[in-house]
Design an enzyme around this catalytic site. Structure first.
Site, PDB file in Angstrom:
ATOM      1  N   GLU A  56     -10.981 -13.601  -4.482  1.00 15.73           N
ATOM      2  CA  GLU A  56     -12.134 -14.421  -4.087  1.00 15.73           C
ATOM      3  C   GLU A  56     -11.688 -15.839  -3.721  1.00 15.73           C
ATOM      4  O   GLU A  56     -12.175 -16.427  -2.755  1.00 15.73           O
ATOM      5  CB  GLU A  56     -13.154 -14.500  -5.246  1.00 15.73           C
ATOM      6  CG  GLU A  56     -13.731 -13.149  -5.680  1.00 15.73           C
ATOM      7  CD  GLU A  56     -12.931 -12.516  -6.815  1.00 15.73           C
ATOM      8  OE1 GLU A  56     -11.684 -12.566  -6.789  1.00 15.73           O
ATOM      9  OE2 GLU A  56     -13.565 -11.940  -7.727  1.00 15.73           O
ATOM     10  N   ALA A 168      20.346  26.282 -12.854  1.00 18.20           N
ATOM     11  CA  ALA A 168      20.533  26.578 -14.275  1.00 18.20           C
ATOM     12  C   ALA A 168      21.437  25.538 -14.940  1.00 18.20           C
ATOM     13  O   ALA A 168      21.299  25.253 -16.131  1.00 18.20           O
ATOM     14  CB  ALA A 168      21.123  27.977 -14.439  1.00 18.20           C
ATOM     15  N   ARG A 211      14.034   0.953  -3.451  1.00 15.72           N
ATOM     16  CA  ARG A 211      14.901   0.441  -2.401  1.00 15.72           C
ATOM     17  C   ARG A 211      14.085   0.268  -1.122  1.00 15.72           C
ATOM     18  O   ARG A 211      14.335   0.878  -0.110  1.00 15.72           O
ATOM     19  CB  ARG A 211      16.085   1.403  -2.199  1.00 15.72           C
ATOM     20  CG  ARG A 211      16.909   1.564  -3.493  1.00 15.72           C
ATOM     21  CD  ARG A 211      18.095   2.477  -3.354  1.00 15.72           C
ATOM     22  NE  ARG A 211      17.761   3.890  -3.316  1.00 15.72           N
ATOM     23  CZ  ARG A 211      17.632   4.664  -4.396  1.00 15.72           C
ATOM     24  NH1 ARG A 211      17.758   4.161  -5.606  1.00 15.72           N
ATOM     25  NH2 ARG A 211      17.351   5.944  -4.269  1.00 15.72           N
TER      26      ARG A 211
END
Ligand SMILES: [Zn+2]
Length: 362
Positions: A56, A168, A211
């Site tokens: 404002e 895995a 970045r």
């Protein structure tokens, strides 16, 4: 109001812990007796950063003509308290504003309505909420912190078409392409904190920083590492900014350059996630927190009911059955499934981005 919302977005990466707020001051040309219809903008602005002018005040200072009798559109209820600046409600009254149109009330239940009442008592015509959904969407973190004392938590994940997120052996980097990675930079930039797990640090060795050339503020990076296994040479410490290591050990003797140790309460031998989020709010006023971790930590946040949004980048690849799932959750029956509401699906480069939220009704 649409213009005010657009302006507010310019503070997306810089206002925290304050909310993103935009403001437009207009003059009603028909009231001015001119041969024109509609309103013309005579001043506008947005809140850029904590300690600087609120939206404002920026708009009042930017006004190109006297603002007495003008209308103010502001995305959030003007403040009534004396903070580092303000109060804005008083400034609007002194400026002789005739009408204030607002997007949403102050989410802090202790102050909600006070700014609007101050304006009304001064004889200003107060209208709103207007475009409230859009106004609220600007500040999910600020609203959640003010109403629940917790940050807005967003899980960012990357997966293959068969729903796998890491091999895995734990390696998960570069499932998605450059466009998706650039998109993640923007999610990081709007976050106050990035939370990862020690397993991700060990297997992927990420920087987890922003970045983007236009971004000055770096999110606080946090490693959840209950047993203090983080290698001191990890890349994450190389940027020079402080990294928090949240652990549950009673005595901690490790010293890592740029690391700050947070001793946290434990739950099932791991860092108590809810307590950690509360500490982030108490000590850093974190609004939005992003989880960039593996299936175990993502599953733990989700199972604890702490996740507000899930952003999944899906690559058109298959990673096979040995690869790890998105969330490590123990679900055995159809009745126990976790339902999500999809909010948005879009192409990002060669990948797809799916934004969803847990369906709290289910
Ligand atoms: Zn203010």
């Amino acid at each position: 109001m649409a213009r005010a919302l657009q302006l507010a977005e310019q503070g997306l990466y810089s206002t925290s812990p304050n909310p993103r707020v935009g403001c437009v001051i207009t003059r009603d040309n028909s009231l001015a007796g001119e041969n024109l219809t509609g309103e013309s903008v005579i001043g506008e602005g947005f809140h850029r950063a904590a300690g600087e002018d609120h939206a404002e005040i920026v708009a009042l200072k930017a006004a190109v003509e006297p603002v007495a009798g003008a209308t103010v559109y502001v995305t959030l209820e003007p403040c009534a308290h004396k903070g580092r600046t303000g109060p804005c409600a008083e400034a609007l009254i002194h400026a002789g504003i005739q009408r204030v149109v607002y997007g949403m009330e102050d989410p802090n239940p202790l102050v909600a309505g006070k700014g609007l009442n101050m304006l009304r008592e001064a004889g200003i015509d107060v209208v709103g909420p207007i475009m409230e959904d859009s106004a609220r969407a600007l500040n999910p973190g600020f609203i959640k912190r003010m109403t629940q004392g917790l940050p807005f938590v967003r899980c960012k994940l990357a997966m293959s078409l068969d729903g796998r997120t890491a091999m895995a052996d734990g390696k998960s980097q570069w499932i998605t392409g450059p466009a998706a990675r650039a998109d993640v930079q923007q999610l990081r930039a709007r976050s106050c904190a990035i939370v990862t797990g020690v397993e991700t640090v060990i297997h992927d060795n990420p920087l987890l920083n922003v970045r983007l050339p236009q971004v000055e503020r770096q999110p606080q990076r946090i490693i959840l590492d209950s047993k203090l296994r983080t290698p001191a040479q990890s890349e994450i410490f190389s940027t020079g900014e402080k990294v928090i290591i949240a652990h549950t050990q009673t005595s901690s003797s490790i010293a890592i350059a740029n690391a700050e140790l947070w001793q946290c309460g434990a739950q099932n031998g791991r860092v108590d996630l809810r307590a950690l989020l509360k500490k982030l709010v108490a000590e850093q006023q974190s609004n939005e927190v992003m989880i960039e971790a593996g299936a175990v930590l993502n599953g733990a946040f989700l199972a604890a009911g702490l996740v507000d949004e899930i952003v999944v980048y899906m690559a058109a690849k298959l990673m096979g059955r040995e690869a790890r799932p998105l969330f490590d959750l123990s679900i055995h029956t159809m009745a126990a499934q976790l339902a999500l509401n999809i909010k948005d699906v879009r192409a990002v480069g060669d990948d797809w981005r799916i934004t969803a939220e847990p369906d709290i009704e289910s």
